[in-house]
Design an enzyme around this catalytic site. Structure first.
Site, PDB file in Angstrom:
ATOM      1  N   LEU A  86     -74.504 -81.002 -76.951  1.00 12.46           N
ATOM      2  CA  LEU A  86     -73.309 -80.321 -76.469  1.00 12.46           C
ATOM      3  C   LEU A  86     -72.503 -79.729 -77.628  1.00 12.46           C
ATOM      4  O   LEU A  86     -71.995 -78.604 -77.530  1.00 12.46           O
ATOM      5  CB  LEU A  86     -72.425 -81.282 -75.672  1.00 12.46           C
ATOM      6  CG  LEU A  86     -73.010 -81.870 -74.383  1.00 12.46           C
ATOM      7  CD1 LEU A  86     -71.971 -82.764 -73.701  1.00 12.46           C
ATOM      8  CD2 LEU A  86     -73.466 -80.769 -73.428  1.00 12.46           C
TER       9      LEU A  86
ATOM     10  N   THR B  23     -68.958 -79.772 -87.692  1.00 10.66           N
ATOM     11  CA  THR B  23     -69.144 -80.954 -88.517  1.00 10.66           C
ATOM     12  C   THR B  23     -70.236 -81.854 -87.957  1.00 10.66           C
ATOM     13  O   THR B  23     -70.530 -81.853 -86.761  1.00 10.66           O
ATOM     14  CB  THR B  23     -67.835 -81.774 -88.639  1.00 10.66           C
ATOM     15  OG1 THR B  23     -67.566 -82.428 -87.387  1.00 10.66           O
ATOM     16  CG2 THR B  23     -66.668 -80.876 -89.011  1.00 10.66           C
TER      17      THR B  23
ATOM     18  N   ASP C 255     -68.335 -88.119 -90.947  1.00 10.40           N
ATOM     19  CA  ASP C 255     -68.535 -89.321 -90.149  1.00 10.40           C
ATOM     20  C   ASP C 255     -67.171 -89.662 -89.566  1.00 10.40           C
ATOM     21  O   ASP C 255     -66.222 -89.943 -90.315  1.00 10.40           O
ATOM     22  CB  ASP C 255     -69.047 -90.460 -91.028  1.00 10.40           C
ATOM     23  CG  ASP C 255     -69.261 -91.757 -90.266  1.00 10.40           C
ATOM     24  OD1 ASP C 255     -68.778 -91.876 -89.113  1.00 10.40           O
ATOM     25  OD2 ASP C 255     -69.892 -92.675 -90.819  1.00 10.40           O
TER      26      ASP C 255
ATOM     27  N   ASN D 111     -66.408 -84.355 -79.832  1.00  9.49           N
ATOM     28  CA  ASN D 111     -67.705 -84.506 -79.171  1.00  9.49           C
ATOM     29  C   ASN D 111     -68.553 -85.624 -79.779  1.00  9.49           C
ATOM     30  O   ASN D 111     -69.422 -86.166 -79.102  1.00  9.49           O
ATOM     31  CB  ASN D 111     -68.470 -83.182 -79.254  1.00  9.49           C
ATOM     32  CG  ASN D 111     -69.908 -83.320 -78.803  1.00  9.49           C
ATOM     33  OD1 ASN D 111     -70.188 -83.493 -77.616  1.00  9.49           O
ATOM     34  ND2 ASN D 111     -70.844 -83.261 -79.742  1.00  9.49           N
TER      35      ASN D 111
ATOM     36  N   SER E  58     -65.572 -86.706 -72.534  1.00 10.77           N
ATOM     37  CA  SER E  58     -65.749 -88.003 -71.896  1.00 10.77           C
ATOM     38  C   SER E  58     -67.096 -87.988 -71.171  1.00 10.77           C
ATOM     39  O   SER E  58     -68.110 -87.602 -71.738  1.00 10.77           O
ATOM     40  CB  SER E  58     -64.584 -88.283 -70.936  1.00 10.77           C
ATOM     41  OG  SER E  58     -64.747 -89.525 -70.292  1.00 10.77           O
TER      42      SER E  58
ATOM     43  N   TYR F  99     -70.662 -98.473 -72.748  1.00 13.43           N
ATOM     44  CA  TYR F  99     -70.438 -97.020 -72.842  1.00 13.43           C
ATOM     45  C   TYR F  99     -69.307 -96.597 -71.909  1.00 13.43           C
ATOM     46  O   TYR F  99     -68.397 -95.856 -72.322  1.00 13.43           O
ATOM     47  CB  TYR F  99     -71.726 -96.282 -72.485  1.00 13.43           C
ATOM     48  CG  TYR F  99     -71.591 -94.773 -72.500  1.00 13.43           C
ATOM     49  CD1 TYR F  99     -71.483 -94.086 -73.704  1.00 13.43           C
ATOM     50  CD2 TYR F  99     -71.582 -94.042 -71.315  1.00 13.43           C
ATOM     51  CE1 TYR F  99     -71.362 -92.705 -73.733  1.00 13.43           C
ATOM     52  CE2 TYR F  99     -71.458 -92.658 -71.332  1.00 13.43           C
ATOM     53  CZ  TYR F  99     -71.346 -91.998 -72.542  1.00 13.43           C
ATOM     54  OH  TYR F  99     -71.221 -90.622 -72.562  1.00 13.43           O
TER      55      TYR F  99
ATOM     56  N   LYS G  33     -65.563 -94.853 -72.686  1.00 14.40           N
ATOM     57  CA  LYS G  33     -65.138 -93.579 -72.096  1.00 14.40           C
ATOM     58  C   LYS G  33     -63.894 -93.756 -71.222  1.00 14.40           C
ATOM     59  O   LYS G  33     -63.040 -92.864 -71.168  1.00 14.40           O
ATOM     60  CB  LYS G  33     -66.292 -92.962 -71.289  1.00 14.40           C
ATOM     61  CG  LYS G  33     -67.441 -92.460 -72.148  1.00 14.40           C
ATOM     62  CD  LYS G  33     -66.993 -91.406 -73.150  1.00 14.40           C
ATOM     63  CE  LYS G  33     -68.160 -90.797 -73.908  1.00 14.40           C
ATOM     64  NZ  LYS G  33     -67.705 -89.801 -74.912  1.00 14.40           N
TER      65      LYS G  33
ATOM     66  N   THR H   6     -79.643 -83.002 -72.839  1.00  7.42           N
ATOM     67  CA  THR H   6     -79.441 -83.089 -74.291  1.00  7.42           C
ATOM     68  C   THR H   6     -80.316 -84.213 -74.829  1.00  7.42           C
ATOM     69  O   THR H   6     -81.158 -84.772 -74.120  1.00  7.42           O
ATOM     70  CB  THR H   6     -77.965 -83.397 -74.609  1.00  7.42           C
ATOM     71  OG1 THR H   6     -77.670 -84.736 -74.161  1.00  7.42           O
ATOM     72  CG2 THR H   6     -77.032 -82.402 -73.926  1.00  7.42           C
TER      73      THR H   6
END
Length: 281
Positions: free
Chosen positions: A18, A36, A59, A86, A137, A151, A155, A186
């Site tokens: 993404l 980045t 990072d 992201n 998110s 996870y 979120k 992805t």
């Protein structure tokens, strides 16, 4: 906010998936882009060198590095108009099978890294009296999934933080939009990205295997198009009003709609009990 060709986008986790597609869409639209990632060479491998692109190693768990790249981005382009948080990864697995160290790593990247980026960029946006923050998110930020307790909890934290932050910074002309993707094609479920639990518990053995296999079988089979999501975020950024939450994908609409309906049903069903907690003088 400025017209897109004058905007500067700062995007984390832009090497692939993404993040890469969002950066590509912004570049195509004429924006300045600071892309980045944790490996500068990998960024150079996937992006063409252009005048309006700055590639920086980052990072998001390294706060001094965050401050340096934010200052570098502002010095290069003179503004930071859109921040796209992201960077992150998926820690899957049943709760009891995920070590405390893995839980911490999930929150360090997906929550605290995102917060650190906001903390670094917001002074520039406040000075400009304008800005847009996209916090990426997931549908897992509004409803729980089996095998995803860590996870989803991260979120959920992102969404609570983002909604509250939006209220605090609105006075400065800064918008915060929570992006809630469904299942997108992805590398999220690739072995190079996703992580599963490592503590084997006999009671969960068959259940855990079935869930892990189910997730792995969805890899590169997802319905969502990352390129179209990148284009959508560029489109939304140009609008004078942006949503607090942006569902991405028809599956996201279905999942989130069901979750919202279930919450409303519980609220209505138990309302009389809820009112019993009031103080009645």
């Amino acid at each position: 906010m400025n017209n897109l060709h004058k905007q500067t986008w700062l995007i984390t986790g832009a090497t692939r998936g993404l993040g890469f597609q969002i950066a590509s869409a912004a570049l195509l639209a004429g924006a300045n882009v600071v892309a980045t990632g944790r490996d500068l060479q990998k960024l150079k491998d996937v992006f063409d060198d252009t005048e309006n692109l700055l590639l920086l190693e980052l990072d998001v768990c390294d706060e001094p590095q965050i401050q340096r790249i934010t200052e570098t981005a502002f010095k290069k382009f003179g503004s930071i108009d859109v921040l796209v948080n992201n960077a992150g990864f998926g820690q899957l697995g049943l709760f009891e099978e995920v070590t405390p160290e893995k839980v911490k790593a999930q929150f360090d990247t997906n929550v605290f890294g995102l917060m650190s980026m906001c903390r670094s960029v917001l002074p520039f946006m406040r000075k400009q009296r304008s800005g847009l923050i996209y916090n990426i998110s997931s549908i897992g930020g509004s409803l729980g999934f089996e095998n995803s307790s860590i996870y989803c909890s991260a979120k959920f934290a992102v969404e609570g933080f983002s909604e509250s932050l939006a209220l605090e910074v609105k006075q400065f002309g800064i918008d915060v939009t929570i992006v809630q993707p469904g299942f997108f094609r992805t590398d999220f479920l690739d072995q190079s990205s996703v992580k599963f639990g490592t503590i084997a518990i006999d009671d969960y053995a068959q259940y855990a295997k079935a869930l892990n296999d189910a997730y792995r079988s969805q890899n590169q089979q997802q319905a969502g198009d990352p390129k179209k999501l990148g284009q959508l975020l560029v489109e939304i950024a140009q609008k004078p009003a942006r949503p607090m939450r942006l569902a991405a994908g028809s599956d996201a609409i279905e999942y989130l709609g069901t979750a919202n309906s279930n919450r409303q049903n519980d609220l209505n069903k138990w309302a009389d009990y809820s009112r019993k907690t009031d103080i009645n003088d």
